[in-house]
Design an enzyme around this catalytic site. Structure first.
Site, PDB file in Angstrom:
ATOM      1  N   HIS A   1      -4.003  -8.937   3.380  1.00  0.00           N
ATOM      2  CA  HIS A   1      -5.448  -8.938   3.584  1.00  0.00           C
ATOM      3  C   HIS A   1      -5.787  -9.771   4.810  1.00  0.00           C
ATOM      4  CE1 HIS A   1      -6.290  -8.086  -0.959  1.00  0.00           C
ATOM      5  NE2 HIS A   1      -6.061  -6.980  -0.275  1.00  0.00           N
TER       6      HIS A   1
ATOM      7  N   ARG B   1       0.843  -1.184   0.000  1.00  0.00           N
ATOM      8  CA  ARG B   1       0.000   0.000   0.000  1.00  0.00           C
ATOM      9  C   ARG B   1       0.886   1.245   0.000  1.00  0.00           C
ATOM     10  NH1 ARG B   1      -1.994  -3.558   4.010  1.00  0.00           N
ATOM     11  NH2 ARG B   1      -4.071  -4.421   3.542  1.00  0.00           N
TER      12      ARG B   1
ATOM     13  N   HIS C   1      -2.211   2.673  -6.310  1.00  0.00           N
ATOM     14  CA  HIS C   1      -2.752   1.353  -6.004  1.00  0.00           C
ATOM     15  C   HIS C   1      -2.741   0.429  -7.217  1.00  0.00           C
ATOM     16  CE1 HIS C   1      -4.134  -0.017  -2.163  1.00  0.00           C
ATOM     17  NE2 HIS C   1      -5.149  -0.689  -2.668  1.00  0.00           N
TER      18      HIS C   1
ATOM     19  N   LYS D   1      -2.081  -2.378   7.902  1.00  0.00           N
ATOM     20  CA  LYS D   1      -3.203  -1.927   8.717  1.00  0.00           C
ATOM     21  C   LYS D   1      -3.190  -2.617  10.070  1.00  0.00           C
ATOM     22  CE  LYS D   1      -6.237  -0.828   4.819  1.00  0.00           C
ATOM     23  NZ  LYS D   1      -7.532  -1.099   4.159  1.00  0.00           N
TER      24      LYS D   1
ATOM     25  N   TYR E   1      -9.769 -10.080  -7.174  1.00  0.00           N
ATOM     26  CA  TYR E   1      -8.871 -10.118  -8.329  1.00  0.00           C
ATOM     27  C   TYR E   1      -9.248 -11.245  -9.290  1.00  0.00           C
ATOM     28  CZ  TYR E   1      -6.124  -6.865  -5.586  1.00  0.00           C
ATOM     29  OH  TYR E   1      -5.729  -5.777  -4.857  1.00  0.00           O
TER      30      TYR E   1
ATOM     31  N   ARG F   1      -0.157  -2.243  -7.004  1.00  0.00           N
ATOM     32  CA  ARG F   1      -0.580  -3.314  -6.082  1.00  0.00           C
ATOM     33  C   ARG F   1      -1.551  -4.260  -6.785  1.00  0.00           C
ATOM     34  NH1 ARG F   1      -1.235  -4.530  -0.540  1.00  0.00           N
ATOM     35  NH2 ARG F   1      -3.350  -4.992   0.172  1.00  0.00           N
TER      36      ARG F   1
END
Length: 336
Positions: free
Chosen positions: A285, A161, A259, A186, A294, A262
């Site tokens: 994730h 990210r 992004h 995150k 995806y 990514r």
């Protein structure tokens, strides 16, 4: 004893809980703070309550639903932004219930509000040829070009990210075999991803011209020596995207955003038969159901990975936790 009113909970939520206890990132905290600023502005605008007399009653389901409709219709926010604002208010309500169960009635009203279903957009990504051509754009004879090449190569190689590469420190890169990068994602979760020898050499070349050698210093900085901003990263990518587009419009039909590298990495891993569980961990994730977007971008990939995921569950399910099994089963239910 201090009366525990609405302002007390809001203050404690932002100054103590989000950062120290929940470990939320600065960006998430800022987003949550913006939600409350917007919510208070709405409350004041429609004279629901004076700003100096805020109380828990403003968190009624009607007020929150009207607020969400207001930011979507009047402020032209996307459904995704609307759902993010709702998530912030729900997080606050969970905190309040934990601190004072007597307030659970009104908080449960908010927790019962469902997120609005957003239309799934196709994910834009670049093919291998486009990535390769893009990385040829920076001037490898200039210090700025060497830095920019290192930035773009690492963004793609790690699929990280934007905030993760902004926060990256010199000490986060290991040049031992295998070469790796430690990314802080995150929730301050750290994941270690491999990088190729080629990209490792690009990073070494960049660090060799740098005056910074402290492991705690940020790798990518601007001309003032400050860490790059999100807009700074976007500017660099678009600068070289525009250069590449002049010669190969077919490879770059739209404006690039950070992004997209990514997304491109994730799609290339899928195209090379890497399973969703690994890609989930690679991208950081929390669930494979996030990663499966995806597979939806390409009908052939979708068909192939539904089959592979089905075989994966029946043949090797004992190697994975109950949570991972449920994630994969949920993925199949959504796509078959």
């Amino acid at each position: 004893m201090h009366k525990k009113d609405f302002s007390y909970y809001v203050t404690r939520y932002f100054t103590n809980y989000l950062d120290r206890e929940a470990g939320f990132s600065p960006n998430t905290i800022k987003s949550y703070r913006d939600t409350f600023i917007l919510f208070f502005r709405y409350i004041e605008l429609f004279r629901i309550c004076k700003i100096n007399k805020l109380n828990m009653d403003i968190l009624s389901a009607d007020n929150v639903n009207d607020f969400l409709n207001w930011i979507e219709k009047e402020r032209q926010c996307t459904v995704s932004s609307r759902n993010q604002r709702l998530a912030a208010l729900k997080s606050f309500c969970i905190y309040v219930i934990r601190e004072n169960p007597e307030k659970s009635d009104i908080c449960q009203q908010v927790l019962g509000i469902r997120a609005k279903k957003a239309t799934q957009k196709s994910i834009g990504y670049l093919n291998i040829e486009a990535i390769s051509y893009l990385l040829k754009m920076p001037d490898k004879t200039s210090d700025r070009g060497i830095r920019d090449l290192a930035l773009l190569a690492l963004l793609y190689e790690t699929g990280c990210r934007v905030q993760e590469i902004i926060d990256l420190k010199i000490g986060d890169i290991s040049f031992r075999i295998p070469n790796t990068v430690a990314l802080t994602g995150k929730g301050n979760k750290i994941r270690v991803v491999p990088i190729s020898q080629q990209v490792s050499e690009i990073i070494k070349n960049y660090l060799s011209i740098s005056t910074r050698h402290n492991f705690e210093e940020n790798i990518f900085v601007n001309r003032l020596g400050n860490p790059l901003s999100r807009s700074g990263v976007a500017y660099i990518l678009n600068k070289y995207g525009d250069m590449a587009r002049k010669n190969r419009l077919d490879l770059y039909p739209y404006k690039l955003h950070p992004h997209i590298l990514r997304h491109s990495k994730a799609m290339h891993l899928l195209e090379n038969n890497v399973n969703l569980i690994y890609i989930r961990d690679f991208l950081g994730h929390s669930s494979v159901t996030t990663t499966e977007i995806y597979a939806r971008c390409n009908p052939e990939l979708k068909r192939k990975y539904i089959e592979e995921a089905s075989n994966f569950i029946t043949e090797t399910v004992q190697d994975y936790s109950k949570t991972e099994k449920n994630d994969l089963l949920e993925w199949l239910r959504k796509n078959i």
